[in-house]
Design an enzyme around this catalytic site. Structure first.
Site, mmCIF file in Angstrom:
data_model
loop_
_atom_site.group_PDB
_atom_site.id
_atom_site.type_symbol
_atom_site.label_atom_id
_atom_site.label_comp_id
_atom_site.label_asym_id
_atom_site.label_seq_id
_atom_site.Cartn_x
_atom_site.Cartn_y
_atom_site.Cartn_z
ATOM 1 C CG ASP A 194 -1.880 1.098 1.321
ATOM 2 O OD1 ASP A 194 -1.860 1.968 0.438
ATOM 3 O OD2 ASP A 194 -2.669 1.121 2.282
ATOM 4 C CG ASP B 224 -3.731 4.892 -1.831
ATOM 5 O OD1 ASP B 224 -3.147 3.819 -1.600
ATOM 6 O OD2 ASP B 224 -4.536 5.408 -1.043
#
Length: 506
Positions: A93, A280
């Site tokens: 992430d 992201d």
């Protein structure tokens, strides 16, 4: 904390799948996943609020980690913690910086029983730090304490890595996720407890030949290979042409500057003078200002819940707004002049989290103010196109009807995907178009043999100076191979290659 925790994303139930481990010719560990079809009945189970590089950078010393594809919604890969190594599936992430996994001491959270748990007593290299830690999510939180141990990522063993052992998972979404934990690839600035991120230690311990990593997400729906992260380099087979690099404008998230967003080559207006964007890999969707998302969803025919508040502002204040704007009153103060807004400088606080939380929790008066500002913006865009008053208010009313619904999903007609326009993001003065196939999610309803299609554009409103802000999630990264260059503090994008030739059978 990752900005995705304020987004509405979709988690989907899935059956466990069989894994096959294959060693490549250079000894790298490759992990594959068999794909399962999407099922509409599963999407409502939970919500997550959340120098030039060229081909010679493909280095045999780079560490390759093959990713598993969680039903085209979440991409994750296997890591190990402890000695001997205990295996976990983790989301890689770029919108977070901590490493966390469930602990064997997590006894009273059902979600912990659905995932692999770290057993400290089985590792002879484990060191208990014991400092408590809590990570807030949009609909709950997870809590635990810091520990330290060796972490295995591909063939790399990172020694003495701090991580969070989760002992409490209030966040019900984790009941149904296929992954066990999260390995953050963001900057240390946003790391809870200021813990050093895993990939920082990869660099500091000399595991990487170059201070960068690259992400490729496989768009081939017929392949069981979900994607790949290369630490310390990139693989030329994953992209076409050259990368366009832009500087990181704010460390913490991988934040860059972005220009105009076009729909069918028509300006949406808001980012003409620039917007911020966070790249992201832990977010599925494309999140941006509601004023722009509503325009996009209107053009592609997305249907959301009608906003009565929005139409109420049009009915009560629309013509007054028009009169003031025509008379020359500045658009940024017209809502205060007409009535819905009484601008309070105290509302313009710093921090993305605070801004988003305030927007969702303030009074109804502030909601009317928000709608007023959007309507003024829409009128302004239409005035620049020299539209008539009648056409402008018809258009504004339609945009109110196409505002995304409270859980962020806006449905579209699957039969019209081929005729839907491209949506183009401008980055580094270059265009990065997405086709409808790339920004629409398809969900198969197994019992009725029907397919439901959902717009990938969801709302996220962040005020200046942090905003306007976009979050470019997996939908964008899947379309454009992405290089996260820490050594030069920049991010690069090149058109992703669909071919998987040369990869191992899974």
């Amino acid at each position: 904390m990752s900005i995705k925790f304020f987004l509405v994303a979709t988690c989907i139930w899935a059956w466990w799948v069989s894994l096959v481990f294959t060693a490549s010719s250079n000894g790298l560990l490759r992990i594959g996943l068999k794909k399962q079809p999407l099922d509409l009945k599963r999407i409502n189970a939970a919500r997550i609020i959340r120098g030039d590089v060229t081909r010679n950078l493909h280095d045999q010393s780079a560490d390759v980690l093959y990713l598993k594809n969680y039903l085209d919604i979440q991409y994750y890969g296997e890591i190990g913690i402890g000695s001997p190594s205990q295996s976990f599936d983790a989301v890689f992430d770029t919108g977070a910086s901590n490493l966390w996994v469930p602990s064997s001491k997590c006894l009273f959270s059902i979600a912990c029983y659905m995932h692999s748990k770290f057993r400290a007593r089985l590792s002879h290299t484990y060191i208990k730090i014991g400092i408590p830690c809590e990570i807030e999510y949009g609909s709950g939180s997870i809590a635990g304490f810091f520990g330290q141990d060796h972490v295995k990522v591909g063939d790399i063993v990172v020694k003495d890595q701090e991580f969070v052992e989760i002992t409490k998972e209030e966040y019900l979404a984790f009941l149904i996720t296929k992954f066990d934990g999260v390995l953050g690839l963001g900057f240390q600035d946003i790391s809870v407890g200021r813990a050093t991120p895993v990939w920082y230690n990869m660099m500091e311990q000399g595991h990487l030949s170059q201070q960068l990593f690259s992400i490729w997400l496989n768009q081939d729906s017929s392949s069981r290979l979900g994607g790949e992260i290369v630490f310390g380099g990139l693989d030329w087979r994953h992209f076409k042409g050259e990368h366009t690099f832009v500087p990181v404008t704010r460390q913490g998230y991988w934040q860059i500057a972005m220009g105009e967003i076009l729909v069918a080559n028509n300006s949406t207006g808001l980012c003409a003078k620039g917007c911020a964007a966070i790249v992201d890999s832990g977010t599925t969707f494309l999140a941006g200002p509601t004023a722009v998302v509503a325009q996009i969803n209107h053009v592609i025919g997305a249907e959301g819940i009608i906003s009565l508040e929005c139409k109420k502002v049009v009915f009560e204040y629309g013509y007054s707004l028009w009169d003031y704007m025509i008379s020359g009153v500045r658009p940024d103060i017209v809502c205060a002049e007409v009535g819905p807004c009484s601008y309070n400088k105290s509302k313009h606080t710093s921090g993305i989290e605070t801004l988003v939380e305030n927007r969702s929790s303030e009074s109804g008066e502030y909601s009317l103010c928000t709608f007023c500002e959007m309507i003024v913006f829409w009128i302004q865009v239409q005035l620049k196109q020299q539209k008539t008053k009648e056409k402008i208010f018809k258009y504004v009313t339609q945009l109110c009807e196409n505002l995304p619904n409270p859980v962020g999903k806006s449905f579209v007609n699957c039969d019209e995907i081929e005729t839907m326009p491209e949506v183009t993001f401008t980055i580094g003065d270059k265009s990065f178009p997405l086709t409808a196939e790339q920004y629409i999610l398809r969900f198969e309803e197994s019992h009725s043999s029907t397919t439901i299609c959902v717009s990938g554009f969801v709302p996220l409103d962040v005020r200046t100076p942090q905003g306007p802000l976009w979050v470019l999630g997996d939908m964008f990264i899947a379309a454009y191979h992405t290089v996260f260059d820490f050594g030069n503090l920049r991010v690069g994008f090149a058109k992703a290659a669909r071919s998987t030739y040369g990869f191992p059978s899974v």
